[in-house]
Design a protein around this motif. Structure first.
Motif, PDB file in Angstrom:
ATOM      1  N   ILE A 311       0.848  -1.188   0.000  1.00 53.57           N
ATOM      2  CA  ILE A 311       0.000   0.000   0.000  1.00 53.57           C
ATOM      3  C   ILE A 311       0.890   1.246   0.000  1.00 53.57           C
ATOM      4  O   ILE A 311       1.908   1.291   0.702  1.00 53.57           O
ATOM      5  N   ARG A 312       0.499   2.238  -0.760  1.00 54.97           N
ATOM      6  CA  ARG A 312       1.263   3.493  -0.786  1.00 54.97           C
ATOM      7  C   ARG A 312       0.391   4.623  -0.253  1.00 54.97           C
ATOM      8  O   ARG A 312      -0.719   4.850  -0.735  1.00 54.97           O
ATOM      9  N   ALA A 313       0.900   5.294   0.774  1.00 57.18           N
ATOM     10  CA  ALA A 313       0.144   6.374   1.410  1.00 57.18           C
ATOM     11  C   ALA A 313       1.125   7.467   1.801  1.00 57.18           C
ATOM     12  O   ALA A 313       2.335   7.246   1.870  1.00 57.18           O
ATOM     13  N   THR A 314       0.594   8.655   2.074  1.00 61.99           N
ATOM     14  CA  THR A 314       1.448   9.760   2.493  1.00 61.99           C
ATOM     15  C   THR A 314       1.590   9.767   4.014  1.00 61.99           C
ATOM     16  O   THR A 314       0.749   9.217   4.741  1.00 61.99           O
ATOM     17  N   TYR A 315       2.635  10.409   4.470  1.00 61.42           N
ATOM     18  CA  TYR A 315       2.848  10.610   5.904  1.00 61.42           C
ATOM     19  C   TYR A 315       1.630  11.295   6.515  1.00 61.42           C
ATOM     20  O   TYR A 315       1.166  10.916   7.600  1.00 61.42           O
ATOM     21  N   THR A 316       1.101  12.308   5.847  1.00 61.46           N
ATOM     22  CA  THR A 316      -0.054  13.055   6.365  1.00 61.46           C
ATOM     23  C   THR A 316      -1.253  12.135   6.542  1.00 61.46           C
ATOM     24  O   THR A 316      -1.954  12.184   7.566  1.00 61.46           O
ATOM     25  N   GLU A 317      -1.516  11.266   5.557  1.00 63.88           N
ATOM     26  CA  GLU A 317      -2.609  10.301   5.684  1.00 63.88           C
ATOM     27  C   GLU A 317      -2.374   9.368   6.865  1.00 63.88           C
ATOM     28  O   GLU A 317      -3.308   9.026   7.601  1.00 63.88           O
ATOM     29  N   ALA A 318      -1.125   8.947   7.047  1.00 65.18           N
ATOM     30  CA  ALA A 318      -0.789   8.043   8.158  1.00 65.18           C
ATOM     31  C   ALA A 318      -1.057   8.705   9.502  1.00 65.18           C
ATOM     32  O   ALA A 318      -1.623   8.076  10.420  1.00 65.18           O
ATOM     33  N   VAL A 319      -0.677   9.971   9.649  1.00 57.99           N
ATOM     34  CA  VAL A 319      -0.916  10.690  10.898  1.00 57.99           C
ATOM     35  C   VAL A 319      -2.408  10.796  11.175  1.00 57.99           C
ATOM     36  O   VAL A 319      -2.872  10.591  12.312  1.00 57.99           O
ATOM     37  N   GLU A 320      -3.192  11.092  10.142  1.00 55.21           N
ATOM     38  CA  GLU A 320      -4.643  11.190  10.306  1.00 55.21           C
ATOM     39  C   GLU A 320      -5.236   9.859  10.745  1.00 55.21           C
ATOM     40  O   GLU A 320      -6.133   9.808  11.601  1.00 55.21           O
ATOM     41  N   ILE A 321      -4.743   8.757  10.173  1.00 53.91           N
ATOM     42  CA  ILE A 321      -5.228   7.414  10.538  1.00 53.91           C
ATOM     43  C   ILE A 321      -4.889   7.111  11.992  1.00 53.91           C
ATOM     44  O   ILE A 321      -5.725   6.596  12.758  1.00 53.91           O
ATOM     45  N   LEU A 322      -3.690   7.434  12.412  1.00 48.62           N
ATOM     46  CA  LEU A 322      -3.235   7.143  13.775  1.00 48.62           C
ATOM     47  C   LEU A 322      -4.011   7.964  14.802  1.00 48.62           C
ATOM     48  O   LEU A 322      -4.373   7.467  15.873  1.00 48.62           O
ATOM     49  N   ILE A 323      -4.284   9.224  14.489  1.00 51.68           N
ATOM     50  CA  ILE A 323      -5.058  10.067  15.402  1.00 51.68           C
ATOM     51  C   ILE A 323      -6.494   9.548  15.501  1.00 51.68           C
ATOM     52  O   ILE A 323      -7.076   9.448  16.588  1.00 51.68           O
ATOM     53  N   ALA A 324      -7.046   9.169  14.345  1.00 53.59           N
ATOM     54  CA  ALA A 324      -8.428   8.679  14.313  1.00 53.59           C
ATOM     55  C   ALA A 324      -8.587   7.342  15.036  1.00 53.59           C
ATOM     56  O   ALA A 324      -9.692   6.982  15.466  1.00 53.59           O
ATOM     57  N   ALA A 325      -7.486   6.610  15.202  1.00 55.72           N
ATOM     58  CA  ALA A 325      -7.560   5.310  15.879  1.00 55.72           C
ATOM     59  C   ALA A 325      -7.968   5.459  17.337  1.00 55.72           C
ATOM     60  O   ALA A 325      -8.476   4.510  17.957  1.00 55.72           O
ATOM     61  N   GLY A 326      -7.735   6.652  17.911  1.00 57.04           N
ATOM     62  CA  GLY A 326      -8.161   6.915  19.279  1.00 57.04           C
ATOM     63  C   GLY A 326      -7.394   6.145  20.332  1.00 57.04           C
ATOM     64  O   GLY A 326      -7.871   5.965  21.458  1.00 57.04           O
ATOM     65  N   LYS A 328      -4.134   5.300  22.943  1.00 54.43           N
ATOM     66  CA  LYS A 328      -3.164   6.004  23.774  1.00 54.43           C
ATOM     67  C   LYS A 328      -1.787   5.463  23.399  1.00 54.43           C
ATOM     68  O   LYS A 328      -1.382   4.379  23.822  1.00 54.43           O
ATOM     69  N   TRP A 329      -1.087   6.222  22.579  1.00 54.74           N
ATOM     70  CA  TRP A 329       0.227   5.784  22.094  1.00 54.74           C
ATOM     71  C   TRP A 329       1.305   6.096  23.131  1.00 54.74           C
ATOM     72  O   TRP A 329       1.207   7.081  23.858  1.00 54.74           O
ATOM     73  N   GLU A 330       2.319   5.244  23.161  1.00 55.35           N
ATOM     74  CA  GLU A 330       3.460   5.528  24.047  1.00 55.35           C
ATOM     75  C   GLU A 330       4.162   6.812  23.605  1.00 55.35           C
ATOM     76  O   GLU A 330       4.590   7.624  24.420  1.00 55.35           O
ATOM     77  N   TYR A 331       4.265   6.991  22.277  1.00 53.20           N
ATOM     78  CA  TYR A 331       4.843   8.211  21.710  1.00 53.20           C
ATOM     79  C   TYR A 331       3.719   9.001  21.037  1.00 53.20           C
ATOM     80  O   TYR A 331       3.027   8.456  20.172  1.00 53.20           O
ATOM     81  N   ASP A 338       8.234  12.416  14.119  1.00 49.96           N
ATOM     82  CA  ASP A 338       8.601  11.177  13.427  1.00 49.96           C
ATOM     83  C   ASP A 338       7.741  10.036  13.946  1.00 49.96           C
ATOM     84  O   ASP A 338       7.355  10.017  15.122  1.00 49.96           O
ATOM     85  N   LEU A 339       7.423   9.098  13.091  1.00 51.97           N
ATOM     86  CA  LEU A 339       6.647   7.932  13.492  1.00 51.97           C
ATOM     87  C   LEU A 339       7.551   6.913  14.178  1.00 51.97           C
ATOM     88  O   LEU A 339       8.721   6.746  13.819  1.00 51.97           O
ATOM     89  N   GLN A 340       7.005   6.229  15.147  1.00 54.16           N
ATOM     90  CA  GLN A 340       7.737   5.207  15.887  1.00 54.16           C
ATOM     91  C   GLN A 340       7.258   3.824  15.463  1.00 54.16           C
ATOM     92  O   GLN A 340       6.249   3.677  14.769  1.00 54.16           O
ATOM     93  N   ALA A 341       7.980   2.796  15.932  1.00 52.41           N
ATOM     94  CA  ALA A 341       7.659   1.417  15.526  1.00 52.41           C
ATOM     95  C   ALA A 341       6.213   1.056  15.857  1.00 52.41           C
ATOM     96  O   ALA A 341       5.548   0.352  15.081  1.00 52.41           O
ATOM     97  N   GLU A 342       5.699   1.519  17.004  1.00 52.88           N
ATOM     98  CA  GLU A 342       4.320   1.171  17.368  1.00 52.88           C
ATOM     99  C   GLU A 342       3.327   1.741  16.352  1.00 52.88           C
ATOM    100  O   GLU A 342       2.317   1.099  16.027  1.00 52.88           O
ATOM    101  N   HIS A 343       3.614   2.941  15.835  1.00 53.58           N
ATOM    102  CA  HIS A 343       2.732   3.546  14.839  1.00 53.58           C
ATOM    103  C   HIS A 343       2.832   2.793  13.510  1.00 53.58           C
ATOM    104  O   HIS A 343       1.813   2.515  12.854  1.00 53.58           O
ATOM    105  N   GLU A 344       4.060   2.491  13.132  1.00 54.83           N
ATOM    106  CA  GLU A 344       4.294   1.829  11.843  1.00 54.83           C
ATOM    107  C   GLU A 344       3.651   0.444  11.823  1.00 54.83           C
ATOM    108  O   GLU A 344       3.028   0.042  10.837  1.00 54.83           O
ATOM    109  N   ARG A 345       3.791  -0.289  12.925  1.00 51.25           N
ATOM    110  CA  ARG A 345       3.228  -1.636  12.983  1.00 51.25           C
ATOM    111  C   ARG A 345       1.699  -1.603  12.985  1.00 51.25           C
ATOM    112  O   ARG A 345       1.056  -2.481  12.403  1.00 51.25           O
ATOM    113  N   TYR A 346       1.122  -0.597  13.616  1.00 50.97           N
ATOM    114  CA  TYR A 346      -0.337  -0.467  13.597  1.00 50.97           C
ATOM    115  C   TYR A 346      -0.840  -0.279  12.164  1.00 50.97           C
ATOM    116  O   TYR A 346      -1.824  -0.911  11.747  1.00 50.97           O
TER     117      TYR A 346
END
Length: 468
Positions: A311-326, A328-331, A338-346
């Motif tokens: 899948i190809r997506a932009t950093y901005t789209e990824a941030v929006e997806i992570l915020i919308a996930a609701g 509580k991230w460690e980072y 910068d995105l961390q491993a927990e964000h990337e794996r999600y």
């Protein structure tokens, strides 16, 4: 037939042989020995395969002291007749007619006993851990992956470029570099006026370090030879003790003239799929062992990457997806971080359920050489994200415009005078070009299912640890 008159064959070849009834010679290290006063069963391994070959020995026909000295870890040569096995677990075995003991092994002090050992214990005994099934499998796969990397690029017409290990440039601009000097550290010359070290008196006449990347030099090759790749050791003086970091590791860095960011992504996807396919086709026994003993989801995960488009997506789209996930991230997640491993794996494992390539990162969290987008806020960067590991490849289209490159160098307060040779490539026949870096040990973590990066390199170098 006497041992000295025979030609040795590897255990892997013996196990695959259909020529039962013939006399053969094998050599290796004893994994186990069991039996009684009349007969012994010796499991022998020479490193050519995960599987042992069974040696059946009539103890009455051999010297009692010789049989006693054949203990776990001992090195022996065995000649005998290859026959169909009477037991389960192997098709053939050897009826021993002659045994020569090359090296005894004291059963009381040999560290690798007939029991499970922790990975930490095996790291402390890294000089012997190659003899275990787990590390035999890991390092056979490591060899296969190194060969596959060279084969892939050679077959595509790339040229293998040897970039320097000692360098005066800091490719990443992070400053976490090991200094190289010929100075006597008890008598370092200084400049009287400033009290600073006088590097003009050093071997190279300037401050030098171990390389953090061959990329900048690789670009010079690409802008003349077209397509090159580097594959060599790199060094980071980062005081990190995580399972994902080493201070000495290997990098594969292709650089390609006339590639844009899309070409770069296409190559990265094709490259890693090739490597995974090569492992599945050529390392099946070792992968099956690791899948059984280390990571029961290993083969499924390899096929997951192989059988899915990225899948190809932009950093901005990824941030929006992570915020919308609701969650509580460690980072914390926010645009510009910068995105961390927990964000990337999600993103890979839960949201897209496919490998992901993210592009168009904020320029402020990326290196100076990345090509700026027209918005002047983002750059044509790309990160390839895998399940279980997060980022495995990082790359970008490089900035070929000299004015933009110079502005970025000044903005990041990098020493322009030390990068004159790199800047010259934009002055004399500049061209669009791209490249990426794949950490070899990160690849090995993914392909083997091992959880700690120290267990996929023969002799790990980490803070306060430079044994062997």
């Amino acid at each position: 037939m006497k041992i000295e008159l025979m030609k040795r064959i590897k255990v892997k070849e013996a196990l695959a042989s259909h020529e039962t009834g013939t006399d053969i010679l094998v050599k290796g290290w004893v994994r186990t020995k069991r039996g009684n006063k009349n007969i012994s069963f010796i499991a022998l391994n020479d490193g050519s395969t995960i599987n042992n070959i069974q040696i059946v020995t009539d103890t009455q026909t051999f010297d009692e002291n010789l049989i006693k000295d054949i203990t776990t870890g001992a090195c022996i040569a065995v000649s005998g007749k290859l026959v169909e096995s009477q037991g389960q677990g192997q098709k053939v075995e050897i009826i021993a007619s002659d045994i020569e003991l090359y090296g005894k092994c004291d059963a009381e002090t040999y560290p690798l006993q007939k029991k499970g050992h922790s990975m930490e214990f095996l790291r402390e005994n890294a000089h012997l851990r190659f003899r275990t099934n787990t590390f035999g499998a890991v390092f056979r796969i490591r060899h296969s992956m190194a060969y596959a990397i060279h084969k892939y690029f050679n077959d595509k017409g790339f040229y293998y470029l040897h970039t320097p290990i000692i360098t005066a440039s800091d490719c990443e601009g992070a400053g976490e570099m090991f200094r190289v000097t010929a100075f006597d550290l008890k008598n370092v010359p200084v400049i009287p006026e400033t009290g600073k070290v006088d590097f003009k008196s050093d071997f190279y006449g300037k401050e030098t370090h171990l390389t953090v990347s061959g990329q900048l030099e690789g670009e010079l090759g690409a802008l003349a030879l077209g397509e090159i790749y580097t594959f060599g050791p790199t060094f980071r003086a980062e005081n990190s003790n995580t399972p994902r970091h080493l201070s000495e590791f290997w990098m594969i860095e292709p650089e390609m003239a006339f590639y844009n960011i899309t070409d770069n992504m296409d190559l990265a996807e094709d490259f890693v799929k090739y490597l995974i396919r090569y492992a599945i086709e050529n390392c099946s026994e070792d992968l099956e062992f690791l899948n059984s003993m280390i990571d029961k989801g290993l083969i499924e995960r390899l096929n997951f990457v192989l059988n899915n488009s990225f899948i190809r997506a932009t950093y901005t789209e990824a941030v929006e997806i992570l915020i919308a996930a609701g969650r509580k991230w460690e980072y914390p997640v926010a645009w510009g971080r910068d995105l961390q491993a927990e964000h990337e794996r999600y993103l890979v494992e839960e949201h897209f359920k496919q490998p992901v390539i993210l592009t168009n990162y904020p320029k402020d969290i990326k290196a100076f050489y990345m090509k700026q987008n027209d918005d002047r806020k983002t750059v044509k960067a790309m990160d390839v994200l895998f399940p279980g590991i997060g980022e495995i490849i990082g790359g970008s289209q490089r900035e070929e415009n000299i004015d933009r490159l110079l502005a970025r160098i000044k903005e990041m307060k990098l020493p322009e005078k030390d990068l004159w040779w790199y800047i010259d490539t934009r002055r004399f026949g500049s061209a669009p070009h791209s490249g990426f870096g794949l950490g070899f040990e990160r690849l090995m973590l993914f392909v083997t299912g091992m959880s700690n990066i120290r267990d996929v390199i023969p002799f790990p170098r980490t803070p306060k640890n430079a044994e062997f």
